[in-house]
Scaffold this active site. Structure first.
Site, PDB file in Angstrom:
ATOM      1  N   SER A 157      45.262  38.726  29.741  1.00 11.28           N
ATOM      2  CA  SER A 157      46.398  38.578  30.651  1.00 11.28           C
ATOM      3  C   SER A 157      47.694  38.996  30.009  1.00 11.28           C
ATOM      4  O   SER A 157      47.679  40.217  29.709  1.00 11.28           O
ATOM      5  CB  SER A 157      46.377  36.900  30.863  1.00 11.28           C
ATOM      6  OG  SER A 157      47.393  36.823  32.019  1.00 11.28           O
ATOM      7  N   ASP A 323      38.547  37.804  39.638  1.00 11.53           N
ATOM      8  CA  ASP A 323      39.980  37.727  39.252  1.00 11.53           C
ATOM      9  C   ASP A 323      40.740  38.456  40.177  1.00 11.53           C
ATOM     10  O   ASP A 323      40.839  39.665  40.376  1.00 11.53           O
ATOM     11  CB  ASP A 323      40.176  38.278  37.813  1.00 11.53           C
ATOM     12  CG  ASP A 323      41.636  38.211  37.242  1.00 11.53           C
ATOM     13  OD1 ASP A 323      42.224  37.600  37.858  1.00 11.53           O
ATOM     14  OD2 ASP A 323      41.699  38.596  36.098  1.00 11.53           O
ATOM     15  N   HIS A 356      40.556  34.354  37.378  1.00  8.38           N
ATOM     16  CA  HIS A 356      41.297  35.001  36.376  1.00  8.38           C
ATOM     17  C   HIS A 356      41.022  34.090  34.946  1.00  8.38           C
ATOM     18  O   HIS A 356      41.207  34.624  33.729  1.00  8.38           O
ATOM     19  CB  HIS A 356      42.895  34.866  36.483  1.00  8.38           C
ATOM     20  CG  HIS A 356      43.541  35.630  35.507  1.00  8.38           C
ATOM     21  ND1 HIS A 356      43.624  36.700  35.005  1.00  8.38           N
ATOM     22  CD2 HIS A 356      44.716  34.818  34.761  1.00  8.38           C
ATOM     23  CE1 HIS A 356      44.273  36.908  34.119  1.00  8.38           C
ATOM     24  NE2 HIS A 356      45.212  35.665  33.850  1.00  8.38           N
TER      25      HIS A 356
END
Length: 379
Positions: A157, A323, A356
């Site tokens: 991320s 995601d 995610h």
């Protein structure tokens, strides 16, 4: 709580605080005259300093990535499934460094720490820091630790953005970059989600312009709402459906506007409440802005291929099918640019229902692929 640690755990670990007196010039034009970075290390640095791996954390992450701070600690570090003996980042092979970034709220200099110039909490006076600023501070950390080049820089991320920036800012200092569930820049929708979360925080009457600590209050309500919004985006619809569905927390519907009736409502409220007791509101604003500002190709005419032409690292990118915050298409943008720039890149899109947050979870195919790449890195 463990009384005996698992064989694949790094076991008991202790954070270290490193102080830096050299001014750090920031992207904003401001500077930090001095600052602290809190780190944890796992494994041993070899004689040639060639086995060091840097772990870059995401929005709410910190230095405690693996192991336990005490035998009473209920949960290990946030990436314990990936760091330790026999795990993807094998501490029998690698010397692993994890840190809390500048602007964080877990010991490194940030809005909740004391401004040495005033003797008061920084609050809203802490300067904005960017991904590029973090990487520059991490380079100084590497210098302090005697690490000329990282065997790998790894992150998911927002952490993946830092790993990517490392290869651009310091190409000669990174041999491998593992960029997981990330993107070359945020989409408009992602920026919009961050803005909603910021407005929830700013609208709390107890935020007090960012100087709430001086008044002895915490803007918990705003931070709780911000986290609830954010948490929804970290999960997939399938994952939420499988975990909660439309299951009721109450025996039956109450038909009023205030009851917590569905399990998913209770879960979100719990997540928001827990987050609001451990995270700093100013840090939350700063971290979301750092996400928004990340766009390394902007300095190269929005040409990502040209941006990556100077990198020297080999790359591994991984994404997850469900995601939708950092979709596989965003990772493929980086992959396509690296291929066009004639760089070495491996890419895996992992079928996982968790959304995610999958990059934080011990998904067998993910761990297998992660281990496979790390095992090929020579030290």
């Amino acid at each position: 709580m463990p009384t005996v640690f698992p064989d694949d755990s790094v076991g008991l670990v202790s954070p270290q605080t490193l102080h830096f007196n050299e001014p750090l010039e920031l992207t904003s034009g401001k500077s930090l005259a001095e600052y602290d970075l809190v780190i944890e290390t796992y494994g041993e640095l070899n004689a040639t300093q060639s086995n060091a791996v840097l772990i870059c954390h995401a929005l709410s992450g910190h230095h405690h990535a693996a192991g336990y701070h005490s035998v009473d600690e209920r949960k290990p570090g946030w990436w314990d499934s990936c760091i330790g003996p026999g795990k993807p980042i094998d501490t029998r092979k690698f010397f692993v460094v994890a840190l809390n970034n500048l602007g964080g709220c877990n010991g490194s200099s940030g809005p909740a720490s004391i401004n040495p110039a005033t003797g008061k909490v920084y609050g809203a006076d802490f300067p904005m820091v960017t991904v590029e600023d973090w990487v520059h501070s991490q380079a100084r950390l590497a210098d302090r630790l005697g690490i000329r080049q990282w065997a790998a820089v790894v992150g998911g991320s927002l952490g993946g953005m830092q790993a990517l920036q490392w290869t651009i800012s310091y190409p000669e200092r990174v041999r491998h970059c593992l960029c997981i569930a990330s993107a070359p820049k945020l989409s408009a929708q992602n920026i919009a989600f961050n803005e909603v979360a910021r407005q929830a925080t700013l609208s709390d009457p107890e935020f007090l312009g960012g100087y709430f600590q001086e008044q002895g209050v915490i803007p918990k309500r705003g931070l709780k709402l911000a986290r609830m919004v954010g948490h929804i985006t970290y999960l997939s619809d399938d994952a939420m459906g499988a975990k909660f569905g439309r299951v009721l927390k109450t025996e039956k519907l109450n038909y009023d506007l205030h009851s917590v009736e569905f399990q998913v409502e209770s879960y979100l409220r719990y997540q928001g409440e827990e987050f609001s007791t451990r995270f700093d509101a100013n840090t939350y604003l700063l971290m979301t802005k750092a996400l928004d500002y990340f766009d390394p190709a902007a300095a190269h005419g929005d040409d990502l291929v040209r941006t990556l032409e100077g990198v020297e690292a080999d790359f591994c990118l991984m994404s997850f099918t469900t995601d939708w915050r950092f979709s596989p298409a965003r990772s493929r943008e980086i992959v396509d640019a690296l291929i066009a720039a004639k760089k070495n890149v491996s890419y895996l899109e992992i079928d996982a229902p968790q959304g995610h947050d999958a990059f934080l979870m011990p998904i067998p195919r993910y761990l297998q692929a992660f281990s496979g790449y790390m095992n090929r890195i020579s030290v």
